[in-house]
Motif scaffolding. Structure first.
Motif, PDB file in Angstrom:
ATOM      1  N   GLY A  38       0.848  -1.133   0.083  1.00 52.77           N
ATOM      2  CA  GLY A  38      -0.007   0.047  -0.013  1.00 52.77           C
ATOM      3  C   GLY A  38       0.695   1.372   0.001  1.00 52.77           C
ATOM      4  O   GLY A  38       0.656   2.239  -0.513  1.00 52.77           O
ATOM      5  N   ALA A  97       2.130   1.355  -3.479  1.00 53.51           N
ATOM      6  CA  ALA A  97       1.061   1.890  -4.332  1.00 53.51           C
ATOM      7  C   ALA A  97       0.629   3.211  -4.279  1.00 53.51           C
ATOM      8  O   ALA A  97       0.086   3.993  -5.192  1.00 53.51           O
ATOM      9  CB  ALA A  97      -0.090   0.911  -4.085  1.00 53.51           C
ATOM     10  N   ALA A  98       0.671   3.807  -2.935  1.00 49.81           N
ATOM     11  CA  ALA A  98       0.286   5.272  -2.883  1.00 49.81           C
ATOM     12  C   ALA A  98       1.304   6.374  -3.654  1.00 49.81           C
ATOM     13  O   ALA A  98       0.775   7.087  -4.532  1.00 49.81           O
ATOM     14  CB  ALA A  98       0.550   5.568  -1.426  1.00 49.81           C
ATOM     15  N   TYR A 150       0.267   5.732  -7.348  1.00 47.05           N
ATOM     16  CA  TYR A 150      -0.966   6.637  -7.470  1.00 47.05           C
ATOM     17  C   TYR A 150      -0.646   8.189  -7.678  1.00 47.05           C
ATOM     18  O   TYR A 150      -1.154   8.856  -8.494  1.00 47.05           O
ATOM     19  CB  TYR A 150      -1.928   6.384  -6.514  1.00 47.05           C
ATOM     20  CG  TYR A 150      -3.149   7.326  -6.538  1.00 47.05           C
ATOM     21  CD1 TYR A 150      -4.003   7.190  -7.428  1.00 47.05           C
ATOM     22  CD2 TYR A 150      -3.194   8.062  -5.743  1.00 47.05           C
ATOM     23  CE1 TYR A 150      -5.282   7.998  -7.549  1.00 47.05           C
ATOM     24  CE2 TYR A 150      -4.310   9.229  -5.642  1.00 47.05           C
ATOM     25  CZ  TYR A 150      -5.238   9.039  -6.459  1.00 47.05           C
ATOM     26  OH  TYR A 150      -6.102  10.021  -6.515  1.00 47.05           O
ATOM     27  N   LEU A 183      -3.929  -3.050   2.841  1.00 48.37           N
ATOM     28  CA  LEU A 183      -3.071  -2.500   1.697  1.00 48.37           C
ATOM     29  C   LEU A 183      -3.909  -1.020   1.524  1.00 48.37           C
ATOM     30  O   LEU A 183      -3.417  -0.052   1.208  1.00 48.37           O
ATOM     31  CB  LEU A 183      -3.257  -3.343   0.503  1.00 48.37           C
ATOM     32  CG  LEU A 183      -2.704  -2.881  -0.787  1.00 48.37           C
ATOM     33  CD1 LEU A 183      -2.281  -3.909  -1.587  1.00 48.37           C
ATOM     34  CD2 LEU A 183      -3.122  -1.965  -1.527  1.00 48.37           C
ATOM     35  N   ARG A 184      -5.278  -1.029   1.377  1.00 45.16           N
ATOM     36  CA  ARG A 184      -5.993   0.208   1.038  1.00 45.16           C
ATOM     37  C   ARG A 184      -5.912   1.165   2.331  1.00 45.16           C
ATOM     38  O   ARG A 184      -5.783   2.372   1.875  1.00 45.16           O
ATOM     39  CB  ARG A 184      -7.540  -0.136   0.878  1.00 45.16           C
ATOM     40  CG  ARG A 184      -7.780  -1.012  -0.371  1.00 45.16           C
ATOM     41  CD  ARG A 184      -9.236  -1.344  -0.399  1.00 45.16           C
ATOM     42  NE  ARG A 184      -9.608  -2.347  -1.409  1.00 45.16           N
ATOM     43  CZ  ARG A 184     -10.347  -3.346  -1.337  1.00 45.16           C
ATOM     44  NH1 ARG A 184     -10.433  -3.570   0.018  1.00 45.16           N
ATOM     45  NH2 ARG A 184     -10.613  -4.189  -2.014  1.00 45.16           N
ATOM     46  N   SER A 208      -3.205   1.737   4.345  1.00 43.91           N
ATOM     47  CA  SER A 208      -1.757   2.189   4.069  1.00 43.91           C
ATOM     48  C   SER A 208      -1.672   3.042   2.761  1.00 43.91           C
ATOM     49  O   SER A 208      -1.444   4.074   3.021  1.00 43.91           O
ATOM     50  CB  SER A 208      -0.872   1.006   4.045  1.00 43.91           C
ATOM     51  OG  SER A 208       0.510   1.541   3.780  1.00 43.91           O
ATOM     52  N   MET A 209      -2.610   2.705   1.794  1.00 43.82           N
ATOM     53  CA  MET A 209      -2.353   3.710   0.673  1.00 43.82           C
ATOM     54  C   MET A 209      -3.290   4.990   0.913  1.00 43.82           C
ATOM     55  O   MET A 209      -2.765   6.236   0.498  1.00 43.82           O
ATOM     56  CB  MET A 209      -2.928   3.045  -0.532  1.00 43.82           C
ATOM     57  CG  MET A 209      -3.250   3.588  -1.690  1.00 43.82           C
ATOM     58  SD  MET A 209      -3.672   2.680  -3.158  1.00 43.82           S
ATOM     59  CE  MET A 209      -3.836   3.809  -4.439  1.00 43.82           C
ATOM     60  N   ARG A 231      -1.325   7.683   2.479  1.00 40.35           N
ATOM     61  CA  ARG A 231      -0.382   8.503   1.986  1.00 40.35           C
ATOM     62  C   ARG A 231      -0.552   8.950   0.573  1.00 40.35           C
ATOM     63  O   ARG A 231       0.028   9.753   0.130  1.00 40.35           O
ATOM     64  CB  ARG A 231       0.631   7.116   1.856  1.00 40.35           C
ATOM     65  CG  ARG A 231       1.261   6.708   3.140  1.00 40.35           C
ATOM     66  CD  ARG A 231       2.269   5.776   2.814  1.00 40.35           C
ATOM     67  NE  ARG A 231       2.814   5.198   4.246  1.00 40.35           N
ATOM     68  CZ  ARG A 231       2.353   4.524   5.050  1.00 40.35           C
ATOM     69  NH1 ARG A 231       1.354   3.639   4.719  1.00 40.35           N
ATOM     70  NH2 ARG A 231       3.146   4.149   6.091  1.00 40.35           N
ATOM     71  N   ALA A 232      -1.975   8.872   0.008  1.00 47.81           N
ATOM     72  CA  ALA A 232      -2.171   9.154  -1.442  1.00 47.81           C
ATOM     73  C   ALA A 232      -2.653  10.470  -1.203  1.00 47.81           C
ATOM     74  O   ALA A 232      -3.243  11.022  -0.211  1.00 47.81           O
ATOM     75  CB  ALA A 232      -3.070   8.268  -2.065  1.00 47.81           C
TER      76      ALA A 232
END
Length: 386
Positions: free
Chosen positions: A305, A308-309, A312, A337-338, A340-341, A344-345
């Motif tokens: 995550g 992935a952030a 993204y 995962l979501r 964590s993302m 930071r996104a």
């Protein structure tokens, strides 16, 4: 080329790339309805295009639409995956129907030459089972793990199959398979498969996170596969998560691969669970409630995550798809995962894109994508009778 032939080519191109389409959907060709109708009638009469009923949708009333596909007897497209511990192959017809897939175990120390000889024999056996021959094959897509350098054609040092590092997979495959071919990265081909048959159908900007021995991403940007200037785009597994972490095979420290790939997950359980578990066993035990297995999968999800952030924030895809050997963990991995993302996104006032498990099986997604690469490439793999 006459205007009529150019119109036929536009319709065929859409059917190659998108698979079954209704006449209304063929508006993406830019042709008028009457021109589409006329061109389709010509292609049906020539045997290049066929009609078939659309799948029944219980939510829709009335008669289902008729879909158009390329005829399946225009040739065969093969997809091959050379992976850690296994070689896989699939054969599709030109209507994008999967006809057959098969696999064989393979030692990671097998030389590229020996691996490709086995691939050649596997394909020959599959063609024989289908009552076909090499003359029916319009092309073969060959997938290898790790980046392929665009300028040299060599497999990069991040390749998880070490006998393949600094090997020109395209040159060697052409010599040993003796068939028209295209060679690409496994994550990129898997992204094409989800775009063609799976969760990304109809979308333009998608990131496909493929988990195997390493963690890579296949990017579909503006409707096309994006590999980067040097062919190394999408090496998410070499994103630095911990600057003081373990040394990665690439030479860096604390790469995502050292924290969240299948090997790192199973290694974390060796002391508590004694036996060396496979990733499939870890996922099954987690689903059955084993707290240690659930914990290490959740930890992996948080690390993915974070990476992935960053992905993204840079590319802003409309959908992120998870595939490969961690995908069966489902929400045990995706929940952390979501979370964590999301921390930071950059939301920019918008909802984050869905992060979902892909629709295609982890054992066939790459080989299907490799076959899709053949079916999409009109210049390299011209169809007969079009």
């Amino acid at each position: 080329m006459s205007q009529r032939a150019a119109n036929r080519a536009r319709v065929v191109s859409v059917l190659r790339e998108r698979g079954a389409q209704s006449r209304r959907e063929l508006a993406v060709t830019g042709l008028s309805r009457s021109t589409v109708r006329s061109v389709v009638d010509e292609l049906i009469e020539a045997g290049t295009v066929r009609e078939r009923p659309a799948p029944k949708d219980n939510r829709s009333a009335g008669r289902p639409a008729t879909l158009l596909t390329l005829s399946g007897d225009l040739g065969l497209a093969a997809g091959v995956e050379i992976a850690n511990g296994v070689i896989r192959a699939a054969i599709c017809d030109t209507s994008q129907e999967l006809l057959l897939h098969d696999s064989e175990p393979m030692d990671d120390r097998t030389t590229p030459e020996a691996a490709l000889e086995r691939v050649s024999a596997l394909l020959d056996g599959m063609l024989h089972r289908l009552g076909a021959s090499r003359g029916d094959v319009i092309g073969v897509g060959v997938a290898v793990p790790g980046p392929i350098q665009r300028n040299t054609g060599l497999n990069g040092r991040a390749t998880t199959l070490k006998p393949w590092v600094n090997v020109n997979a395209a040159t060697l495959s052409a010599k040993l398979l003796r068939l028209p071919l295209t060679v690409g990265n496994d994550a990129n081909f898997a992204a094409l498969a989800e775009l063609t048959w799976g969760a990304a159908r109809g979308l333009r900007d998608v990131a496909y996170v493929y988990t195997a021995s390493g963690i890579g991403v296949g990017f579909i940007l503006n409707g096309a596969l994006y590999a980067g200037a040097n062919g190394t785009a999408g090496e998410l597994g070499h994103t630095t998560i911990d600057e003081n972490g373990e040394v990665c095979a690439c030479g860096g420290r604390g790469c995502l691969n050292t924290l969240a790939n299948a090997d790192s997950i199973t290694q974390k359980l060796r002391r508590s669970h004694r036996d060396r578990l496979t990733i499939a066993e870890v996922i099954t035990m987690a689903q059955e409630g084993d707290v240690g297995c659930r914990r290490v999968i959740a930890d992996a999800g948080r690390h993915i995550g974070l990476a992935a952030a960053n992905m993204y924030n840079l590319l802003d895809p409309e959908l992120i798809v998870l595939g490969g050997n961690l995908a069966p963990a489902g929400e045990i991995l995706l929940g952390p995962l979501r979370e964590s993302m999301a921390r930071r996104a950059i939301h920019a006032g918008e909802v984050l894109p869905p992060f979902i498990v892909g629709e295609l099986d982890e054992h066939t997604v790459v080989v299907l994508g490799a076959a899709a690469a053949v079916l999409r490439d009109a210049e390299a793999f011209p169809l007969p009778h079009v």
